[in-house]
Design an enzyme around this catalytic site. Sequence first.
Site, PDB file in Angstrom:
ATOM      1  N   GLU A 251       0.843  -1.203   0.000  1.00  0.00           N
ATOM      2  CA  GLU A 251       0.000   0.000   0.000  1.00  0.00           C
ATOM      3  C   GLU A 251       0.876   1.250   0.000  1.00  0.00           C
ATOM      4  O   GLU A 251       1.830   1.354   0.773  1.00  0.00           O
ATOM      5  CB  GLU A 251      -0.894   0.032   1.246  1.00  0.00           C
ATOM      6  CG  GLU A 251      -1.804   1.257   1.278  1.00  0.00           C
ATOM      7  CD  GLU A 251      -2.340   1.589   2.663  1.00  0.00           C
ATOM      8  OE1 GLU A 251      -3.454   2.128   2.749  1.00  0.00           O
ATOM      9  OE2 GLU A 251      -1.644   1.327   3.664  1.00  0.00           O
ATOM     10  N   HIS A 325     -11.210  -0.628   3.607  1.00  0.00           N
ATOM     11  CA  HIS A 325     -11.610  -0.260   4.962  1.00  0.00           C
ATOM     12  C   HIS A 325     -11.351   1.215   5.276  1.00  0.00           C
ATOM     13  O   HIS A 325     -11.801   1.709   6.317  1.00  0.00           O
ATOM     14  CB  HIS A 325     -10.855  -1.122   5.972  1.00  0.00           C
ATOM     15  CG  HIS A 325      -9.373  -0.892   5.954  1.00  0.00           C
ATOM     16  ND1 HIS A 325      -8.581  -1.269   4.897  1.00  0.00           N
ATOM     17  CD2 HIS A 325      -8.536  -0.309   6.848  1.00  0.00           C
ATOM     18  CE1 HIS A 325      -7.329  -0.924   5.138  1.00  0.00           C
ATOM     19  NE2 HIS A 325      -7.270  -0.344   6.324  1.00  0.00           N
ATOM     20  N   ASP A 326     -10.609   1.903   4.410  1.00  0.00           N
ATOM     21  CA  ASP A 326     -10.303   3.316   4.625  1.00  0.00           C
ATOM     22  C   ASP A 326     -11.138   4.239   3.748  1.00  0.00           C
ATOM     23  O   ASP A 326     -11.000   5.463   3.843  1.00  0.00           O
ATOM     24  CB  ASP A 326      -8.823   3.588   4.314  1.00  0.00           C
ATOM     25  CG  ASP A 326      -7.883   3.040   5.372  1.00  0.00           C
ATOM     26  OD1 ASP A 326      -8.309   2.919   6.535  1.00  0.00           O
ATOM     27  OD2 ASP A 326      -6.720   2.737   5.034  1.00  0.00           O
TER      28      ASP A 326
END
Length: 552
Positions: A251, A325-326
Amino acid sequence: MHSTETQAQGVPKWWHTATGYQIYPRSFCDSNSDGIGDIPGIISKLDHLRDLGIGFIWLSPVYASPMADNGYDISDYMAIAPEYGTHADFDRLVAEAKARGIGIVMDLVVNHSSAVHHWFQAARAATDDPVHDYYVWRDPAPDGGPPSQQRACFGGSAWHFVPEIGKYYLGFFSAEQPDLNWQNPHLRREIYDMMNWWLDKGIAGFRMDVISLIGKDVDAGIFEEGPFLHEYLQEMHRETLAGRDVVTVGESWAVSPETALLYCGRDRQELDMVFQFNHIVEGWDPVHGKWKPRPFDLVAFKRVLNDWQTALADDGWNSLFLSNHDLPRQVSRYGDDGVYRVQSAKMLATVIHMMKGTPFVYQGEEIGMTNVRFTHIDQFRDIETLGHYADAIADGVAPDDFIAGANTNGRDNARTPMQWSADTQAGFTTGTPWIEVNPNHSDINVAADRSDPDGLFDYYQQLIALRKTHAVIVHGQYQPYAKDDPSVVAFTRVLEQEKLVVVANFTGAQLQFHVPDGLTCKGQSLLSNYGPRDALSGIVTLEPFEAFVIAS
């Protein structure tokens, strides 16, 4: 065969044809009624994922943690958080998933640890302890204040004072998440040993959290993609990944099409692919970021995605996603979560899954879960939202204005419990959930969607299955069309004599689309969210959020 060592795209890898599925364990399924999702809950839903057709689960952190950032603050890298289960539960998850043809990809969070990790507890107690140098320490400024004006990602200063030793430590995200000092070779050895321990348990790889921060040069003010980054990633590969048939995804909020191949080029010996966010931040305000999102600009959005497809056309590999999830729920951000929820969700999935790369589905995406609308700050749970709220109020922002931004782009949108049924608490728990369930679970849930032959789950099944049977989706050349059209996405995929034509209306209006020459075709309808289409030429009428794929 190790996936990163034979990176040439012509060599098939298991993750080329697979689709990933991200599970945020706290919100997926609660087996013991404590209101928190857990590993036995995940095991109980593996048949749902097998039926969907996914090849691997990206499992957000299940390590021991005080949960300041819901597990992205790890206190013991080789222990399972008690609220999630035990090592026996984890081993059963790996085995049960493997029995269904699904691998488990762990979330590796090694830019920082938790402030309650035993390393940090020793490090903050004495400067002569060997683990003191596992973290980033600086003396106070001449006035006694922090060493620099660097702000933390979750609000406040990035420097945090420890009076016992008279030094500041770096917590780039928050005080609860002290940064690890990757320049210390003993720390790196500890991390590699830990990675090998997990890999030896049979996991399918790692998703690496904010990995582009590990090479930082703090004193030069360089945090992202610092001067030591690729040296460390290459060392990590040699020490842990070489010789293993696993997948790695790094990421990075800084990686660009220009730097991507430094991570995942065939000769780099680092990662298999990166999670990049250029297409996400394109919609953020230049000053206020995601808390004040700009109106959606499809031309700019396409430009970013096209640039990435071009950059990794013949080397490296793309990750394909709109949700995690962000991020906010994709149907709420890019589609229509009202009247055209199902049609627009299918449209978005068609565009992403027909591009070149490995697609990722975020839990609930396969049934079209939407953003939640909270009205008060007390309903939020995210450390980032709460930290920025405090900063915003101090700067004179009205509470309602901040909450409106958080409802649009805040991370809690993705973290409301998975909606399994119309039952109380959406079938997620029989207790009180750690965060409120979206009230629309009475209509939007797995049971309802899977019982609908025109539902989203069935459509995602088709998309995921097509990738396994059509090499053109996996390896075909990508060619965009109608680049400046503000309403339509159009592209082709070509492999030898096989050609796919993909067209998608990104608006809630019926419109007339002038078909470019390169898109004119006649063949068979491969997939569509309205009626089948097997030909394309001249001027065609596109229905609201219509999307289709023609094989010619």
